[in-house]
Write an enzyme that holds these catalytic residues in place. Structure first.
Site, short mmCIF file in Angstrom:
data_model
loop_
_atom_site.label_atom_id
_atom_site.label_comp_id
_atom_site.label_asym_id
_atom_site.label_seq_id
_atom_site.Cartn_x
_atom_site.Cartn_y
_atom_site.Cartn_z
N LYS A 158 82.22 -30.16 -84.69
CA LYS A 158 83.01 -31.15 -85.41
C LYS A 158 82.74 -32.56 -84.90
CE LYS A 158 87.38 -31.90 -84.60
NZ LYS A 158 88.84 -31.74 -84.47
N ASP B 45 88.35 -31.00 -89.83
CA ASP B 45 89.48 -31.00 -88.90
C ASP B 45 90.66 -30.32 -89.58
OD1 ASP B 45 90.38 -32.81 -90.77
OD2 ASP B 45 90.88 -34.37 -89.31
#
Length: 222
Positions: free
Chosen positions: A120, A138
Site C-alpha cells: 500500500k 486503504d
C-alpha cells in the site's frame, strides 16, 4: 456496477476534482515516503501535526539518521504505534543513504524492501511521485469499493486487482485519491452522507437501495 455506471462514477468525481492529491504535507519525495509510513493506522491530520516539527529538524534521510530513533519518537508521540514507526523510519533512512544517497527510486521492489513499507505504501509513492496508475487500497477505498459495488472483494489485494481491472484507464491515474476522499468525507463508515454523495444514484449499496424504496413508498410519484 456495470461498465457504463463505472464510467459515469469517475466522470463525476473527475469533474468535481480534476487534479486530486494526497492530504499529507510534504516538500520532497523523502518526506512523502516518511509521511506515508507514519500514516499507517493514523489520520493524515495527526501525521501532518507531527511531521511539521519532525521535518523542521530532519528534512532528509541524512538528518533523520542523525536525529536518531529516540529523537524521531519524541516528534511522533501523538501517532499510534509511534515506537515501531520511529524504528522503521530511522532504519529506512539509513538504508536509503547507503543505497541511493537518500533518493527515492521509481522501483516497487526496492520500496517494498524498506522497513515499514508494504504494498500500500509503495503504491502511494509510485502513484503520487511517479504517476503510476496504481491504486493503494486503504480502509476508505476498501469500504467504498465494496459498499458501492464498484469492485467488491474480501481482501485488500482482491479489491486492488478488481479496481485495476474495472477502472477505465483514463481515470486510473487519479482513482486512488478520488476514492480515498469520497470515503473519508462522504461514504463514511458510520452514517454515510448519501444525501450529498455525487454518485449516490449509481451506488449499489443494499442499505441505500432499501431506504430509497421506502421513501418511494411513502412519497409515490404522481
Amino acid at each position: 456496477m456495470t461498465p457504463q455506471e463505472i464510467e459515469a462514477f469517475f466522470e463525476r468525481l473527475a469533474a468535481l476534482d480534476p487534479h486530486p492529491t494526497t492530504e499529507l504535507e510534504y516538500a520532497t519525495p523523502f518526506q512523502l515516503l516518511a509521511a506515508v509510513v507514519l500514516s499507517a493506522q493514523a489520520t493524515d491530520k495527526s501525521v501532518n501535526e507531527a511531521t511539521r516539527t519532525l521535518f523542521a529538524v530532519a528534512p532528509d534521510a541524512r538528518a533523520m539518521v542523525a536525529l536518531g530513533e529516540e529523537g524521531i519518537a519524541r516528534h511522533i508521540r501523538r501517532i499510534g504505534l509511534y515506537r515501531s514507526k520511529a524504528k522503521h523510519l530511522h532504519e529506512l533512512s539509513r538504508r536509503l543513504l547507503e543505497t541511493t544517497g537518500g533518493e527515492i527510486p521509481d522501483d516497487r521492489a526496492f520500496l517494498e524492501s524498506l522497513p515499514g513499507v508494504g504494498r500500500k505504501t509503495a503504491n502511494v509513492v509510485l502513484n503520487t511521485l511517479f504517476g503510476h496508475p496504481v491504486i493503494a487500497v486503504d480502509t476508505h477505498i476498501f469500504r467504498v469499493a465494496n459498499r458501492t459495488g464498484l469492485a467488491p472483494g474480501k481482501t485488500v489485494r482482491a479489491v486492488e486487482e478488481a479496481l485495476t481491472a474495472r477502472v477505465p484507464p483514463r481515470f486510473r491515474r487519479h482513482a486512488h485519491h478520488w476514492l480515498i476522499l469520497l470515503g473519508r468525507y462522504t461514504c463514511t463508515a458510520r452514517a454515510p452522507r448519501c444525501d450529498v454523495c455525487p454518485v449516490q444514484d449509481l451506488c449499489h449499496w443494499p442499505h441505500k437501495a432499501r431506504h430509497r424504496q421506502e421513501d418511494a413508498d411513502v412519497h409515490p410519484q404522481p
